[in-house]
Design an enzyme around this catalytic site. Structure first.
Site, PDB file in Angstrom:
ATOM      1  N   ASP A  34       1.342  17.480 -68.178  1.00 51.43           N
ATOM      2  CA  ASP A  34       0.867  18.784 -68.662  1.00 51.43           C
ATOM      3  C   ASP A  34       1.652  19.057 -69.940  1.00 51.43           C
ATOM      4  O   ASP A  34       2.830  19.414 -69.897  1.00 51.43           O
ATOM      5  CB  ASP A  34       1.150  19.849 -67.591  1.00 51.43           C
ATOM      6  CG  ASP A  34       0.749  21.246 -68.049  1.00 51.43           C
ATOM      7  OD1 ASP A  34       0.565  21.445 -69.267  1.00 51.43           O
ATOM      8  OD2 ASP A  34       0.660  22.144 -67.198  1.00 51.43           O
ATOM      9  N   LYS A  84      -0.863  26.867 -78.206  1.00 50.80           N
ATOM     10  CA  LYS A  84       0.601  27.006 -78.361  1.00 50.80           C
ATOM     11  C   LYS A  84       1.011  26.225 -79.616  1.00 50.80           C
ATOM     12  O   LYS A  84       0.647  26.640 -80.717  1.00 50.80           O
ATOM     13  CB  LYS A  84       1.299  26.523 -77.091  1.00 50.80           C
ATOM     14  CG  LYS A  84       0.932  27.373 -75.861  1.00 50.80           C
ATOM     15  CD  LYS A  84       1.726  26.977 -74.639  1.00 50.80           C
ATOM     16  CE  LYS A  84       1.443  27.880 -73.456  1.00 50.80           C
ATOM     17  NZ  LYS A  84       0.415  27.314 -72.551  1.00 50.80           N
ATOM     18  N   TYR A 107     -25.587  29.556 -74.302  1.00 53.26           N
ATOM     19  CA  TYR A 107     -25.302  28.867 -73.036  1.00 53.26           C
ATOM     20  C   TYR A 107     -25.518  27.381 -73.224  1.00 53.26           C
ATOM     21  O   TYR A 107     -26.518  26.963 -73.825  1.00 53.26           O
ATOM     22  CB  TYR A 107     -26.215  29.378 -71.918  1.00 53.26           C
ATOM     23  CG  TYR A 107     -25.463  30.289 -70.988  1.00 53.26           C
ATOM     24  CD1 TYR A 107     -24.403  29.780 -70.243  1.00 53.26           C
ATOM     25  CD2 TYR A 107     -25.784  31.638 -70.861  1.00 53.26           C
ATOM     26  CE1 TYR A 107     -23.682  30.606 -69.392  1.00 53.26           C
ATOM     27  CE2 TYR A 107     -25.061  32.467 -70.015  1.00 53.26           C
ATOM     28  CZ  TYR A 107     -24.011  31.940 -69.281  1.00 53.26           C
ATOM     29  OH  TYR A 107     -23.283  32.737 -68.450  1.00 53.26           O
ATOM     30  N   GLU A 132     -24.540  24.877 -70.489  1.00 51.97           N
ATOM     31  CA  GLU A 132     -24.044  24.210 -69.286  1.00 51.97           C
ATOM     32  C   GLU A 132     -24.407  22.738 -69.334  1.00 51.97           C
ATOM     33  O   GLU A 132     -25.514  22.370 -69.732  1.00 51.97           O
ATOM     34  CB  GLU A 132     -24.648  24.856 -68.036  1.00 51.97           C
ATOM     35  CG  GLU A 132     -23.932  26.138 -67.676  1.00 51.97           C
ATOM     36  CD  GLU A 132     -24.554  26.866 -66.497  1.00 51.97           C
ATOM     37  OE1 GLU A 132     -25.406  26.282 -65.816  1.00 51.97           O
ATOM     38  OE2 GLU A 132     -24.173  28.028 -66.283  1.00 51.97           O
ATOM     39  N   ARG A 166      -7.329  30.146 -77.947  1.00 52.49           N
ATOM     40  CA  ARG A 166      -6.874  30.170 -76.555  1.00 52.49           C
ATOM     41  C   ARG A 166      -7.811  29.325 -75.703  1.00 52.49           C
ATOM     42  O   ARG A 166      -9.002  29.598 -75.630  1.00 52.49           O
ATOM     43  CB  ARG A 166      -6.938  31.610 -76.067  1.00 52.49           C
ATOM     44  CG  ARG A 166      -5.793  31.939 -75.262  1.00 52.49           C
ATOM     45  CD  ARG A 166      -5.683  33.344 -74.858  1.00 52.49           C
ATOM     46  NE  ARG A 166      -4.522  33.344 -74.021  1.00 52.49           N
ATOM     47  CZ  ARG A 166      -3.292  33.412 -74.488  1.00 52.49           C
ATOM     48  NH1 ARG A 166      -3.077  33.535 -75.773  1.00 52.49           N
ATOM     49  NH2 ARG A 166      -2.276  33.376 -73.661  1.00 52.49           N
ATOM     50  N   THR A 170      -2.994  23.213 -73.126  1.00 49.42           N
ATOM     51  CA  THR A 170      -3.663  24.368 -73.700  1.00 49.42           C
ATOM     52  C   THR A 170      -3.815  24.056 -75.185  1.00 49.42           C
ATOM     53  O   THR A 170      -3.201  23.112 -75.691  1.00 49.42           O
ATOM     54  CB  THR A 170      -2.843  25.655 -73.525  1.00 49.42           C
ATOM     55  OG1 THR A 170      -1.507  25.403 -73.992  1.00 49.42           O
ATOM     56  CG2 THR A 170      -2.809  26.105 -72.092  1.00 49.42           C
TER      57      THR A 170
HETATM   58  N1  DSN Z   1       2.440  31.470 -69.716  1.00 50.49           N
HETATM   59  C1  DSN Z   1       2.659  30.319 -70.538  1.00 50.49           C
HETATM   60  C2  DSN Z   1       4.043  30.284 -71.102  1.00 50.49           C
HETATM   61  O1  DSN Z   1       4.480  31.335 -71.559  1.00 50.49           O
HETATM   62  O2  DSN Z   1       4.671  29.253 -71.138  1.00 50.49           O
HETATM   63  C3  DSN Z   1       2.350  29.061 -69.838  1.00 50.49           C
HETATM   64  O3  DSN Z   1       1.063  29.140 -69.339  1.00 50.49           O
END
Ligand code: DSN
Length: 562
Positions: free
Chosen positions: A349, A378, A203, A205, A384, A375
């Site tokens: 984003d 990707k 933890y 925080e 993730r 994110t």
């Molecule tokens: N669900 C993702 C996508 O497939 O683009 C985006 O969060």
């Protein structure tokens, strides 16, 4: 058996060790040297691949700093089956199932003992088509000690066979399926090792220097490194690496600077935006007054005139630029000009295109945006998770909104894995990887287009594109289900101004990050795109779809997953 071996500068010490070992075992080994030019000089790797390709050597070994990009290049040579192997298990699979003949080792990923272990497995594994001549001595007389990852696997199998089996099944599915889902990728073994580490027990925080728990000295190192590397990659003032996902990253920005009911101008999901950009069922659409913008009917590119008009009419406090199904360059500067005209804040984003921005393959949002969210799993190819970057003036508000505003304890194992992946992004190989992702998407879309499929907006500038399958008399759902039956994973998707409901859709979204990580290049994209056309021509013919599936599985097995 003759082996040729070569390296780059960072790999030369491990190469020399391996050469000594091969010599001591009496294997005819030719050292083609260590590349002395810059990172772009691939003379040595090319020579090694050529020797294997033209048969003047049976096998090749390349010891490179990380080695990722080399597999793409080496596999372009006829008869070369090159694989980057980070574990003995990967070497075993590459040899026994794929008949690998060029071993690539990442000097930065392995210590010398691990490198020896991988080579031992490579040489000791049974070859599918051309077994080692009996005169070649196996390098080890006893089986190598299991690596820690293996031990963990065995423990899991003994402790929870049901979950173990599900994981094995998923691993097999990922290996045997061609993943063309634009938002998916394969994180490296190093990233997975950090993610599966003991840091998950802690933890922490708060933030570095202001934690609410003791014993944070090591997780602090991980978080500080993740922040430092993210700043270096994206050139931003402030980074928060704690968001658990892209949605909480966006939620934290909105929560930090907006009040419920404030207006946000964002791209509609139907035109390529994201759920958190204001879909009525998402928190964003429930809490804020969303003004959606979209693309023009003719160009299917963002309608900047409509955007400016909506901005002037509704005076949103925040404009969001970013998408999850848009294949064209985002003009952050033009968005900034509109935001400035009405005194709005601007958030990018970049979840989908973060890897492209990191390698300058897409314009940089940092100079123009107050906030940049992403994110990390990707095109960035990390674990993730989510991340927020912002101008210094918003740093405190953002940090406070993430913790304690939205989250409690940060996932320190994931943060450690984010740091590892950012380290990988900073290596030159990552730039070549992203370029290949983009080249692959372009070639793929061109082949589909010549097969009668309409590509939304006429093509792609990034890692994905949208294919309108209605000219073939199909819906997105028909197309994605038929592809699934043939072992190919995509997702059905609405296209702009789609007459079909979202659950059916007129299109499919296709992305190349995952297949490129497996070492596929433009030739492989042509093969896969041709399979798409065959699949679409075989709908209703279960036998034919199964046969294509078998071909796909065989093809897929040639490209190991990390
Ligand atoms: N669900 C993702 C996508 O497939 O683009 C985006 O969060």
């Amino acid at each position: 058996m003759k082996i040729v071996i070569g390296s780059d500068e960072r790999g030369s010490a491990l190469k020399d060790t391996l050469k000594e070992l091969l010599d001591s075992r009496g294997i005819d080994t030719q050292d083609l040297g260590a590349q002395t030019g810059g990172d772009d000089d691939r003379t040595v790797s090319k020579r090694v691949a050529e020797h294997v390709s033209n048969g003047s050597a049976d096998q090749g070994i390349l010891v490179w700093s990380s080695g990722r990009a080399l597999a793409h290049e080496a596999n372009r040579h006829p008869h070369v089956r090159a694989t980057l192997c980070c574990t003995p298990h990967m070497a075993k699979i590459a040899r026994s199932r794929n008949d690998g003949n060029l071993l690539i080792l990442g000097a930065d990923l392995l210590d010398p003992d691990e490198g020896i272990e991988v080579l031992n497995e490579w040489l000791g594994s049974q070859v599918k088509q051309s077994p080692l001549p009996t005169s070649a001595q196996p390098l080890v007389s006893e089986p190598a000690a299991p690596r820690p990852a293996f031990v963990k696997k065995e423990i899991l199998e003994a402790n929870d066979p049901e979950i173990f089996e599900a994981i094995q099944g998923e691993q097999k599915r990922q290996r045997n399926t061609l993943v063309l889902i634009a938002s998916e990728n394969y994180a490296s073994s190093a990233v997975n090792a950090a993610q599966g580490s003991v840091m998950g027990n802690k933890y922490a925080e708060g933030y570095h220097g202001k934690r609410y728990y003791n014993g944070c000295e090591f997780v602090d190192v991980a978080e500080e490194l993740a922040i430092k590397r993210a700043k270096e990659i994206f050139g931003v003032d402030h980074v928060n690496v704690q968001p658990h996902c892209g949605s909480t990253a966006n939620m934290a920005v909105y929560g930090a600077v907006l009040s419920p009911g404030d207006s946000i101008l964002a791209m509609s999901l139907d035109h390529g935006g994201h759920l958190t950009h204001g879909h009525p069922l998402s928190f964003s659409g429930k809490v804020y007054n969303i003004v959606p913008y979209g693309v023009t009917r003719e160009s299917e590119r963002i309608d900047m005139e409509q955007l400016a008009a909506l901005a002037r009419e509704h005076k949103p406090r925040l404009i969001v630029v970013g998408a999850s199904a848009y294949s064209r360059i985002l003009d952050f500067e033009a968005f900034r000009a509109i935001a400035d005209e009405i005194g709005a804040m601007l958030m990018a984003d970049i979840a989908h295109i973060a890897g492209l921005i990191a390698t300058a393959a897409h314009p940089d949002p940092a100079p123009f945006c107050d906030f940049v969210t992403t994110t990390t799993h990707k095109t960035l190819r990390g674990p993730r998770g989510g991340m927020i970057m912002c101008r210094q003036e918003y740093a405190k508000a953002i940090d406070r909104e993430v913790f304690p505003g939205l989250q409690g304890g940060p996932a320190m194992h994931t943060i450690a894995a984010k740091a590892v992946s950012f380290g990988e992004v900073l290596r030159p190989e990552f730039k070549s990887y992203i370029q290949q992702v983009i080249d692959n998407a372009r070639v793929f879309s061109e082949v589909l287009s010549s097969g009668g499929i309409r590509i939304v907006s006429g093509g792609t500038d990034n890692h994905l594109f949208m294919a309108d399958v209605t000219p073939l008399g199909l819906t997105g759902r028909d197309a994605s289900s038929a592809l699934e039956a043939a072992g190919i994973a995509v997702n059905k998707n609405s296209i702009p101004f789609d007459p079909n409901p979202p659950a059916i859709g007129s299109g499919i979204r296709i992305g190349t990050p995952a297949v490129t990580t497996r070492g596929m290049g433009e030739g492989e994209m042509r093969f896969i795109a041709a399979k798409f056309i065959e699949v679409f021509g075989s709908i209703g013919d279960e036998g034919r779809l199964r046969a294509i599936g078998e071909e796909v599985a065989e093809f897929s097995a040639r490209f190991p997953v990390p």
